[in-house]
Design an enzyme around this catalytic site. Sequence first.
Site, short mmCIF file in Angstrom:
data_model
loop_
_atom_site.label_atom_id
_atom_site.label_comp_id
_atom_site.label_asym_id
_atom_site.label_seq_id
_atom_site.Cartn_x
_atom_site.Cartn_y
_atom_site.Cartn_z
N ASP A 207 4.99 -13.99 -7.87
CA ASP A 207 4.47 -12.70 -7.40
C ASP A 207 4.34 -11.69 -8.53
O ASP A 207 4.81 -11.91 -9.64
CB ASP A 207 5.36 -12.14 -6.27
N ASP B 103 16.57 -8.98 3.14
CA ASP B 103 15.91 -9.06 4.45
C ASP B 103 15.35 -10.46 4.75
O ASP B 103 14.61 -10.65 5.70
CB ASP B 103 14.79 -8.02 4.56
N HIS C 4 13.38 -12.24 2.71
CA HIS C 4 12.08 -12.59 2.10
C HIS C 4 12.26 -13.62 1.00
O HIS C 4 13.30 -13.70 0.36
CB HIS C 4 11.34 -11.34 1.61
N GLU D 274 7.49 -10.89 3.39
CA GLU D 274 8.43 -10.08 4.17
C GLU D 274 8.47 -10.57 5.62
O GLU D 274 7.60 -11.35 6.04
CB GLU D 274 7.98 -8.61 4.11
#
Length: 240
Positions: A66, A134, A136, A141
């Site tokens: 990313d 979270d 991810h 996400e």
Amino acid sequence: MKVIVGDNEKISKLIAEEFIAQINKKPNSVLGLATGTSPLGVYANLVKANKEGRVSFKNVATFNLDEYIGLEGTHNQSYRYFMNDNLFDHIDIDKSKTHVLKGVGDYIAYMNQYDDEIASFGGIDLQILGIGSDGHIAFNEPGTPFDSLTHIADLTESTIKDNSRLFNDISEVPTKAVTMGLKSIMNARKIVLIATGKNKAKAIRDLLCGPMTEDVPCSILQKHPDCTIYVDEDAYSLVK
Ligand code: F6R
């Protein structure tokens, strides 16, 4: 999924040995790489092994997961900068074979051909992942479709907050990124994930014990045929 528990030093070494074995078995291996704090120990071990002559990256190709939208590759928080600084500048790799998604300029065109480019190299042999608090993986996400390919993602507030530690101010953290999708990641032949610290404990519990759901992006790894999760005691603390 296999789980290996150890302190950061131990699991970083073990993962580095996985990479070294992979490259020594197939010198033109295609590696999937991550940024962030989690893989730093792995990269330090790979630099050391390269300097000791235990492994050569001369014929290796890499693809990163990313990149933040809006940051030039020369920005010190861009993921291109991170990779050069923590790995590529210190090993004998051919930089033209290191691929990091772009965050500026023609980044959409580059993004749209990324999965095809990975395929043209024969696919990823070994992929390293970190994990967000979270759940991810890369910047996928909660709510990201399991069949997603490389795409633009909005970062959640929790990710922006987590990553603000690396910027002068939270307002400087980009709110969008380009990221390999969950399907892109699942295409890798072998996956290793590293997680340390209490703030990863819930994500690791959901990954190992929860249902497979798009609300928890990492849970897709449950159906990968060759995935090993490397954790320290803190990250593993909600599992036992
Ligand atoms: C980075 C990436 C992210 C990180 C995750 C954990 O390329 O894909 O998913 O792996 O945010 O970051 P750290 O390791 O800094 O806790």
